[in-house]
Design a protein around this motif. Structure first.
Motif, PDB file in Angstrom:
ATOM      1  N   MET A 228       0.833  -1.209   0.000  1.00 21.57           N
ATOM      2  CA  MET A 228       0.000   0.000   0.000  1.00 21.57           C
ATOM      3  C   MET A 228       0.865   1.255   0.000  1.00 21.57           C
ATOM      4  SD  MET A 228      -2.861  -1.370  -0.350  1.00 21.57           S
ATOM      5  CE  MET A 228      -3.858   0.077  -0.355  1.00 21.57           C
ATOM      6  N   MET A 229       1.982   1.242   0.715  1.00 16.43           N
ATOM      7  CA  MET A 229       2.886   2.395   0.712  1.00 16.43           C
ATOM      8  C   MET A 229       3.493   2.598  -0.680  1.00 16.43           C
ATOM      9  SD  MET A 229       4.695   2.012   4.442  1.00 16.43           S
ATOM     10  CE  MET A 229       5.776   3.422   4.251  1.00 16.43           C
ATOM     11  N   MET A 230       3.819   1.505  -1.354  1.00 15.58           N
ATOM     12  CA  MET A 230       4.346   1.626  -2.728  1.00 15.58           C
ATOM     13  C   MET A 230       3.312   2.309  -3.619  1.00 15.58           C
ATOM     14  SD  MET A 230       6.144  -2.136  -3.212  1.00 15.58           S
ATOM     15  CE  MET A 230       6.143  -2.083  -4.989  1.00 15.58           C
ATOM     16  N   ARG A 231       2.069   1.943  -3.441  1.00 17.60           N
ATOM     17  CA  ARG A 231       0.997   2.515  -4.268  1.00 17.60           C
ATOM     18  C   ARG A 231       0.725   3.963  -3.893  1.00 17.60           C
ATOM     19  NH1 ARG A 231      -2.477  -3.026  -4.846  1.00 17.60           N
ATOM     20  NH2 ARG A 231      -0.741  -4.115  -5.813  1.00 17.60           N
ATOM     21  N   LEU A 232       0.857   4.286  -2.617  1.00 11.68           N
ATOM     22  CA  LEU A 232       0.694   5.670  -2.180  1.00 11.68           C
ATOM     23  C   LEU A 232       1.794   6.547  -2.772  1.00 11.68           C
ATOM     24  CD1 LEU A 232      -0.824   7.724  -0.481  1.00 11.68           C
ATOM     25  CD2 LEU A 232       0.638   7.095   1.435  1.00 11.68           C
ATOM     26  N   LEU A 233       3.026   6.053  -2.776  1.00 11.29           N
ATOM     27  CA  LEU A 233       4.123   6.802  -3.396  1.00 11.29           C
ATOM     28  C   LEU A 233       3.827   7.065  -4.867  1.00 11.29           C
ATOM     29  CD1 LEU A 233       7.248   5.039  -1.832  1.00 11.29           C
ATOM     30  CD2 LEU A 233       6.466   7.379  -1.396  1.00 11.29           C
ATOM     31  N   ASP A 234       3.198   6.108  -5.521  1.00  9.79           N
ATOM     32  CA  ASP A 234       2.814   6.270  -6.919  1.00  9.79           C
ATOM     33  C   ASP A 234       1.751   7.360  -7.057  1.00  9.79           C
ATOM     34  OD1 ASP A 234       2.872   5.158  -9.765  1.00  9.79           O
ATOM     35  OD2 ASP A 234       0.737   4.915  -9.273  1.00  9.79           O
ATOM     36  N   LEU A 235       0.761   7.332  -6.177  1.00  8.81           N
ATOM     37  CA  LEU A 235      -0.324   8.314  -6.252  1.00  8.81           C
ATOM     38  C   LEU A 235       0.148   9.744  -6.001  1.00  8.81           C
ATOM     39  CD1 LEU A 235      -3.242   6.476  -4.419  1.00  8.81           C
ATOM     40  CD2 LEU A 235      -3.125   7.086  -6.843  1.00  8.81           C
ATOM     41  N   VAL A 236       1.089   9.926  -5.072  1.00 11.94           N
ATOM     42  CA  VAL A 236       1.556  11.276  -4.761  1.00 11.94           C
ATOM     43  C   VAL A 236       2.686  11.719  -5.684  1.00 11.94           C
ATOM     44  CG1 VAL A 236       0.817  11.173  -2.359  1.00 11.94           C
ATOM     45  CG2 VAL A 236       3.172  10.550  -2.936  1.00 11.94           C
ATOM     46  N   GLY A 237       3.111  10.845  -6.569  1.00 13.33           N
ATOM     47  CA  GLY A 237       4.106  11.216  -7.561  1.00 13.33           C
ATOM     48  C   GLY A 237       5.551  11.114  -7.113  1.00 13.33           C
ATOM     49  N   SER A 238       5.794  10.498  -5.954  1.00 13.91           N
ATOM     50  CA  SER A 238       7.170  10.360  -5.481  1.00 13.91           C
ATOM     51  C   SER A 238       7.959   9.358  -6.310  1.00 13.91           C
ATOM     52  CB  SER A 238       7.192   9.897  -4.023  1.00 13.91           C
ATOM     53  OG  SER A 238       6.649  10.887  -3.208  1.00 13.91           O
ATOM     54  N   ARG A 239       7.310   8.258  -6.615  1.00 10.97           N
ATOM     55  CA  ARG A 239       7.945   7.198  -7.393  1.00 10.97           C
ATOM     56  C   ARG A 239       6.832   6.336  -7.957  1.00 10.97           C
ATOM     57  NH1 ARG A 239      10.174   3.579  -3.614  1.00 10.97           N
ATOM     58  NH2 ARG A 239      11.863   5.000  -3.199  1.00 10.97           N
ATOM     59  N   THR A 240       6.994   5.865  -9.183  1.00  7.95           N
ATOM     60  CA  THR A 240       5.967   5.015  -9.761  1.00  7.95           C
ATOM     61  C   THR A 240       5.964   3.654  -9.066  1.00  7.95           C
ATOM     62  OG1 THR A 240       7.363   4.025 -11.476  1.00  7.95           O
ATOM     63  CG2 THR A 240       6.250   6.110 -12.024  1.00  7.95           C
ATOM     64  N   TYR A 241       4.829   2.992  -9.135  1.00  8.53           N
ATOM     65  CA  TYR A 241       4.735   1.652  -8.568  1.00  8.53           C
ATOM     66  C   TYR A 241       5.760   0.741  -9.225  1.00  8.53           C
ATOM     67  CZ  TYR A 241       2.904  -2.868  -7.153  1.00  8.53           C
ATOM     68  OH  TYR A 241       2.792  -4.132  -6.633  1.00  8.53           O
ATOM     69  N   CYS A 242       5.933   0.900 -10.525  1.00  6.42           N
ATOM     70  CA  CYS A 242       6.897   0.078 -11.262  1.00  6.42           C
ATOM     71  C   CYS A 242       8.313   0.286 -10.713  1.00  6.42           C
ATOM     72  CB  CYS A 242       6.830   0.399 -12.749  1.00  6.42           C
ATOM     73  SG  CYS A 242       7.770  -0.727 -13.775  1.00  6.42           S
ATOM     74  N   GLU A 243       8.677   1.532 -10.427  1.00  4.92           N
ATOM     75  CA  GLU A 243      10.005   1.815  -9.866  1.00  4.92           C
ATOM     76  C   GLU A 243      10.164   1.189  -8.479  1.00  4.92           C
ATOM     77  OE1 GLU A 243      10.813   6.154 -11.991  1.00  4.92           O
ATOM     78  OE2 GLU A 243       9.781   6.073 -10.061  1.00  4.92           O
ATOM     79  N   SER A 244       9.134   1.309  -7.645  1.00  2.00           N
ATOM     80  CA  SER A 244       9.184   0.712  -6.307  1.00  2.00           C
ATOM     81  C   SER A 244       9.259  -0.804  -6.400  1.00  2.00           C
ATOM     82  CB  SER A 244       7.942   1.102  -5.492  1.00  2.00           C
ATOM     83  OG  SER A 244       7.933   2.462  -5.206  1.00  2.00           O
ATOM     84  N   TYR A 245       8.467  -1.363  -7.288  1.00  4.04           N
ATOM     85  CA  TYR A 245       8.454  -2.818  -7.463  1.00  4.04           C
ATOM     86  C   TYR A 245       9.835  -3.302  -7.889  1.00  4.04           C
ATOM     87  CZ  TYR A 245       7.053  -7.429  -9.108  1.00  4.04           C
ATOM     88  OH  TYR A 245       6.953  -8.778  -9.295  1.00  4.04           O
ATOM     89  N   GLN A 246      10.431  -2.592  -8.839  1.00  8.56           N
ATOM     90  CA  GLN A 246      11.773  -2.961  -9.320  1.00  8.56           C
ATOM     91  C   GLN A 246      12.802  -2.845  -8.187  1.00  8.56           C
ATOM     92  OE1 GLN A 246      12.365  -4.179 -12.307  1.00  8.56           O
ATOM     93  NE2 GLN A 246      14.557  -4.332 -12.105  1.00  8.56           N
ATOM     94  N   LEU A 247      12.682  -1.788  -7.390  1.00 12.53           N
ATOM     95  CA  LEU A 247      13.602  -1.577  -6.287  1.00 12.53           C
ATOM     96  C   LEU A 247      13.525  -2.701  -5.245  1.00 12.53           C
ATOM     97  CD1 LEU A 247      15.596   0.386  -4.781  1.00 12.53           C
ATOM     98  CD2 LEU A 247      13.563   1.366  -3.704  1.00 12.53           C
ATOM     99  N   PHE A 248      12.306  -3.069  -4.874  1.00 12.02           N
ATOM    100  CA  PHE A 248      12.134  -4.042  -3.798  1.00 12.02           C
ATOM    101  C   PHE A 248      12.073  -5.496  -4.256  1.00 12.02           C
ATOM    102  CE2 PHE A 248      10.878  -0.103  -1.775  1.00 12.02           C
ATOM    103  CZ  PHE A 248      11.656  -0.177  -0.634  1.00 12.02           C
ATOM    104  N   PHE A 249      11.724  -5.737  -5.525  1.00 16.55           N
ATOM    105  CA  PHE A 249      11.599  -7.120  -5.992  1.00 16.55           C
ATOM    106  C   PHE A 249      12.453  -7.423  -7.214  1.00 16.55           C
ATOM    107  CE2 PHE A 249       7.380  -6.110  -4.113  1.00 16.55           C
ATOM    108  CZ  PHE A 249       7.510  -6.899  -2.980  1.00 16.55           C
ATOM    109  N   GLY A 250      13.188  -6.449  -7.720  1.00 19.06           N
ATOM    110  CA  GLY A 250      14.003  -6.628  -8.920  1.00 19.06           C
ATOM    111  C   GLY A 250      15.303  -7.365  -8.658  1.00 19.06           C
ATOM    112  N   ASN A 251      16.179  -7.353  -9.647  1.00 20.48           N
ATOM    113  CA  ASN A 251      17.436  -8.108  -9.597  1.00 20.48           C
ATOM    114  C   ASN A 251      18.361  -7.699  -8.457  1.00 20.48           C
ATOM    115  OD1 ASN A 251      16.706  -9.634 -11.801  1.00 20.48           O
ATOM    116  ND2 ASN A 251      17.636  -8.229 -13.254  1.00 20.48           N
ATOM    117  N   THR A 252      18.295  -6.439  -8.023  1.00 15.85           N
ATOM    118  CA  THR A 252      19.198  -5.971  -6.963  1.00 15.85           C
ATOM    119  C   THR A 252      18.534  -5.965  -5.587  1.00 15.85           C
ATOM    120  OG1 THR A 252      18.581  -3.680  -7.377  1.00 15.85           O
ATOM    121  CG2 THR A 252      20.503  -4.535  -8.581  1.00 15.85           C
TER     122      THR A 252
END
Length: 134
Positions: A26-50
């Motif tokens: 939900m926090m990832m989605r809130l960041l997307d809604l307020v324009g801090s970071r897209t959900y895709c960017e958060s998803y990549q950060l927390f679940f991506g290769n790194t």
């Protein structure tokens, strides 16, 4: 920023904790809604290769289980991100990941059916309105 720290704390405490996992999503989605970071960017950060969140096979299994639970309630664009950037879990989780992808794609098809149904409903309402005018 502060959002990253709070989000990381929830994800670091998520292991086998459905509540913390949902709060983090939900926090990832809130960041997307307020324009801090897209959900895709958060998803990549927390679940991506790194990602440091996915540190064991147990964490991959937990995350896949949680995402699977969310599918019936999920918005299409989030499902799309999950499919386009699948979790890395190796061969051990290929079947479970494949099952998630099939379920998510089925849900995405459901959204298309809902749109079609809404168009049909709109057309019927228009026809009824037109009939009433006569």
């Amino acid at each position: 920023g502060p959002g990253n720290t709070a989000l990381a704390q929830h994800f670091n405490g998520y292991k086998s904790n459905h509540h913390n996992f949902i709060l983090a999503i939900m926090m990832m989605r809130l960041l997307d809604l307020v324009g801090s970071r897209t959900y895709c960017e958060s998803y990549q950060l927390f679940f991506g290769n790194t990602s440091t969140i996915i540190s064991s096979s147990k964490s991959v299994e937990f995350i896949l289980d949680e995402f699977t639970i969310l599918v019936p309630h999920e918005v299409g664009m989030f499902l799309k991100h999950h499919i386009q950037l699948p979790l890395r879990g190796g061969a051990k989780f290929k079947e479970k990941l494949d099952q998630y992808v099939i379920l998510a794609k089925t849900r995405m098809k459901d959204f298309r059916l809902v749109e079609i149904d809404e168009n049909v409903v709109h057309d019927v309402e228009k026809a009824i309105a037109s009939f009433k005018k006569k």
